[in-house]
Design a protein around this motif. Structure first.
Motif, PDB file in Angstrom:
ATOM      1  N   GLY A  54      43.644  18.965  39.887  1.00 14.70           N
ATOM      2  CA  GLY A  54      42.194  18.827  39.794  1.00 14.70           C
ATOM      3  C   GLY A  54      41.794  17.664  38.900  1.00 14.70           C
ATOM      4  N   ALA A  55      42.504  17.475  37.801  1.00 11.80           N
ATOM      5  CA  ALA A  55      42.206  16.361  36.892  1.00 11.80           C
ATOM      6  C   ALA A  55      42.531  15.017  37.536  1.00 11.80           C
ATOM      7  CB  ALA A  55      42.983  16.529  35.588  1.00 11.80           C
ATOM      8  N   VAL A  56      43.635  14.955  38.289  1.00 12.62           N
ATOM      9  CA  VAL A  56      43.977  13.716  39.002  1.00 12.62           C
ATOM     10  C   VAL A  56      42.896  13.406  40.034  1.00 12.62           C
ATOM     11  CG1 VAL A  56      45.617  12.639  40.599  1.00 12.62           C
ATOM     12  CG2 VAL A  56      46.462  13.892  38.606  1.00 12.62           C
ATOM     13  N   ARG A  57      42.491  14.395  40.783  1.00 12.53           N
ATOM     14  CA  ARG A  57      41.434  14.190  41.789  1.00 12.53           C
ATOM     15  C   ARG A  57      40.134  13.738  41.131  1.00 12.53           C
ATOM     16  NH1 ARG A  57      41.152  19.132  45.856  1.00 12.53           N
ATOM     17  NH2 ARG A  57      39.664  17.706  46.789  1.00 12.53           N
ATOM     18  N   SER A  58      39.789  14.357  40.021  1.00 13.63           N
ATOM     19  CA  SER A  58      38.568  14.007  39.300  1.00 13.63           C
ATOM     20  C   SER A  58      38.642  12.581  38.743  1.00 13.63           C
ATOM     21  CB  SER A  58      38.352  15.007  38.166  1.00 13.63           C
ATOM     22  OG  SER A  58      37.246  14.651  37.390  1.00 13.63           O
ATOM     23  N   ALA A  59      39.776  12.245  38.152  1.00 11.89           N
ATOM     24  CA  ALA A  59      39.955  10.900  37.601  1.00 11.89           C
ATOM     25  C   ALA A  59      39.847   9.859  38.702  1.00 11.89           C
ATOM     26  CB  ALA A  59      41.298  10.792  36.892  1.00 11.89           C
ATOM     27  N   ARG A  60      40.425  10.146  39.839  1.00 14.04           N
ATOM     28  CA  ARG A  60      40.383   9.209  40.975  1.00 14.04           C
ATOM     29  C   ARG A  60      38.955   9.071  41.491  1.00 14.04           C
ATOM     30  NH1 ARG A  60      41.639   5.080  43.514  1.00 14.04           N
ATOM     31  NH2 ARG A  60      42.585   5.236  45.539  1.00 14.04           N
ATOM     32  N   ALA A  61      38.218  10.169  41.567  1.00 13.20           N
ATOM     33  CA  ALA A  61      36.833  10.123  42.048  1.00 13.20           C
ATOM     34  C   ALA A  61      35.925   9.395  41.056  1.00 13.20           C
ATOM     35  CB  ALA A  61      36.317  11.539  42.294  1.00 13.20           C
ATOM     36  N   ASP A  62      36.122   9.633  39.766  1.00 14.06           N
ATOM     37  CA  ASP A  62      35.290   9.014  38.732  1.00 14.06           C
ATOM     38  C   ASP A  62      35.623   7.547  38.512  1.00 14.06           C
ATOM     39  OD1 ASP A  62      34.110  11.484  38.427  1.00 14.06           O
ATOM     40  OD2 ASP A  62      35.179  11.969  36.566  1.00 14.06           O
ATOM     41  N   HIS A  63      36.849   7.158  38.809  1.00 14.66           N
ATOM     42  CA  HIS A  63      37.320   5.787  38.571  1.00 14.66           C
ATOM     43  C   HIS A  63      38.063   5.290  39.813  1.00 14.66           C
ATOM     44  CE1 HIS A  63      36.257   6.540  34.414  1.00 14.66           C
ATOM     45  NE2 HIS A  63      36.914   7.675  34.520  1.00 14.66           N
ATOM     46  N   PRO A  64      37.344   5.018  40.890  1.00 15.93           N
ATOM     47  CA  PRO A  64      37.993   4.670  42.155  1.00 15.93           C
ATOM     48  C   PRO A  64      38.818   3.391  42.107  1.00 15.93           C
ATOM     49  CG  PRO A  64      35.614   4.383  42.319  1.00 15.93           C
ATOM     50  CD  PRO A  64      35.887   5.041  41.015  1.00 15.93           C
ATOM     51  N   GLY A  65      38.581   2.536  41.132  1.00 15.26           N
ATOM     52  CA  GLY A  65      39.352   1.305  41.011  1.00 15.26           C
ATOM     53  C   GLY A  65      40.707   1.494  40.362  1.00 15.26           C
ATOM     54  N   VAL A  66      40.951   2.668  39.806  1.00 11.78           N
ATOM     55  CA  VAL A  66      42.219   2.945  39.141  1.00 11.78           C
ATOM     56  C   VAL A  66      43.178   3.587  40.139  1.00 11.78           C
ATOM     57  CG1 VAL A  66      43.356   4.259  37.314  1.00 11.78           C
ATOM     58  CG2 VAL A  66      41.121   3.241  36.898  1.00 11.78           C
ATOM     59  N   ARG A  67      44.319   2.929  40.364  1.00 12.75           N
ATOM     60  CA  ARG A  67      45.377   3.519  41.210  1.00 12.75           C
ATOM     61  C   ARG A  67      46.214   4.427  40.317  1.00 12.75           C
ATOM     62  NH1 ARG A  67      46.608   1.531  46.438  1.00 12.75           N
ATOM     63  NH2 ARG A  67      48.517   2.674  46.146  1.00 12.75           N
ATOM     64  N   ILE A  68      46.473   5.619  40.781  1.00 10.24           N
ATOM     65  CA  ILE A  68      47.246   6.590  40.011  1.00 10.24           C
ATOM     66  C   ILE A  68      48.596   6.780  40.678  1.00 10.24           C
ATOM     67  CG2 ILE A  68      47.347   8.964  39.177  1.00 10.24           C
ATOM     68  CD1 ILE A  68      44.265   8.934  39.147  1.00 10.24           C
ATOM     69  N   ALA A  69      49.648   6.683  39.869  1.00  9.16           N
ATOM     70  CA  ALA A  69      51.013   6.915  40.345  1.00  9.16           C
ATOM     71  C   ALA A  69      51.637   8.005  39.489  1.00  9.16           C
ATOM     72  CB  ALA A  69      51.829   5.630  40.258  1.00  9.16           C
ATOM     73  N   LEU A  70      52.362   8.893  40.129  1.00  4.56           N
ATOM     74  CA  LEU A  70      53.048   9.985  39.447  1.00  4.56           C
ATOM     75  C   LEU A  70      54.548   9.797  39.585  1.00  4.56           C
ATOM     76  CD1 LEU A  70      50.955  12.963  40.870  1.00  4.56           C
ATOM     77  CD2 LEU A  70      50.539  11.662  38.778  1.00  4.56           C
ATOM     78  N   LEU A  71      55.256   9.930  38.482  1.00  4.27           N
ATOM     79  CA  LEU A  71      56.716   9.886  38.464  1.00  4.27           C
ATOM     80  C   LEU A  71      57.184  11.285  38.095  1.00  4.27           C
ATOM     81  CD1 LEU A  71      59.448   8.393  38.443  1.00  4.27           C
ATOM     82  CD2 LEU A  71      58.996   7.829  36.040  1.00  4.27           C
ATOM     83  N   ALA A  72      57.943  11.922  38.989  1.00  3.06           N
ATOM     84  CA  ALA A  72      58.330  13.312  38.750  1.00  3.06           C
ATOM     85  C   ALA A  72      59.688  13.611  39.350  1.00  3.06           C
ATOM     86  CB  ALA A  72      57.285  14.259  39.364  1.00  3.06           C
ATOM     87  N   HIS A  73      60.350  14.633  38.802  1.00  2.00           N
ATOM     88  CA  HIS A  73      61.605  15.092  39.389  1.00  2.00           C
ATOM     89  C   HIS A  73      61.312  15.741  40.736  1.00  2.00           C
ATOM     90  CE1 HIS A  73      60.518  19.131  38.018  1.00  2.00           C
ATOM     91  NE2 HIS A  73      60.265  18.587  36.833  1.00  2.00           N
ATOM     92  N   ARG A  74      62.335  15.941  41.512  1.00  2.00           N
ATOM     93  CA  ARG A  74      62.205  16.325  42.919  1.00  2.00           C
ATOM     94  C   ARG A  74      61.262  17.496  43.169  1.00  2.00           C
ATOM     95  NH1 ARG A  74      64.162  20.068  45.988  1.00  2.00           N
ATOM     96  NH2 ARG A  74      65.620  20.777  44.423  1.00  2.00           N
ATOM     97  N   LEU A  75      61.459  18.607  42.495  1.00  2.00           N
ATOM     98  CA  LEU A  75      60.656  19.800  42.784  1.00  2.00           C
ATOM     99  C   LEU A  75      59.181  19.567  42.486  1.00  2.00           C
ATOM    100  CD1 LEU A  75      60.661  22.709  43.737  1.00  2.00           C
ATOM    101  CD2 LEU A  75      61.117  23.415  41.383  1.00  2.00           C
ATOM    102  N   LEU A  76      58.886  18.982  41.345  1.00  2.00           N
ATOM    103  CA  LEU A  76      57.497  18.717  40.989  1.00  2.00           C
ATOM    104  C   LEU A  76      56.903  17.632  41.893  1.00  2.00           C
ATOM    105  CD1 LEU A  76      55.322  19.703  39.131  1.00  2.00           C
ATOM    106  CD2 LEU A  76      56.129  18.111  37.379  1.00  2.00           C
TER     107      LEU A  76
END
Length: 104
Positions: free
Chosen positions: A50-72
């Motif tokens: 929800g926070a990632v979605r909100s951040a993306r909606a509030d700041h559409p110019g910011v590209r968000i990338a997630l680095l995570a282990h396989r399961l996550l």
């Protein structure tokens, strides 16, 4: 931006506030490192998404990338709406993708 140890219902409010703050300060790319998360629950993951979605909606110019282990990473890919964030399983791949996007 690094999240360590827990992504659960107890840690989620603090993590989500930090994520929103980081997104507000960024102008182009935000890499969120989840590799050190060793415990997560459904409420913590839902709040984070929800926070990632909100951040993306509030700041559409910011590209968000997630680095995570396989399961996550699998969970994030399944539960995040398309185009919300790019999900990577390897650090070097994430850095290369961010560098390529920054150069474009």
């Amino acid at each position: 931006f690094t999240i360590e140890r827990q992504l659960d219902c107890i840690a989620a409010p603090m993590i989500c506030d930090a994520l929103r703050s980081a997104a507000a300060r960024e102008e182009s790319h935000l890499l969120i490192d989840l590799e050190a998360v060793d415990a997560a629950d459904a409420l913590g993951i839902a709040a984070f998404i929800g926070a990632v979605r909100s951040a993306r909606a509030d700041h559409p110019g910011v590209r968000i990338a997630l680095l995570a282990h396989r399961l996550l990473a699998d969970t994030m890919e399944r539960d995040l709406p398309p185009g919300t964030a790019d999900v990577y399983r390897e650090r070097m791949t994430a850095y290369a993708a961010i560098a390529t996007q920054a150069a474009a």
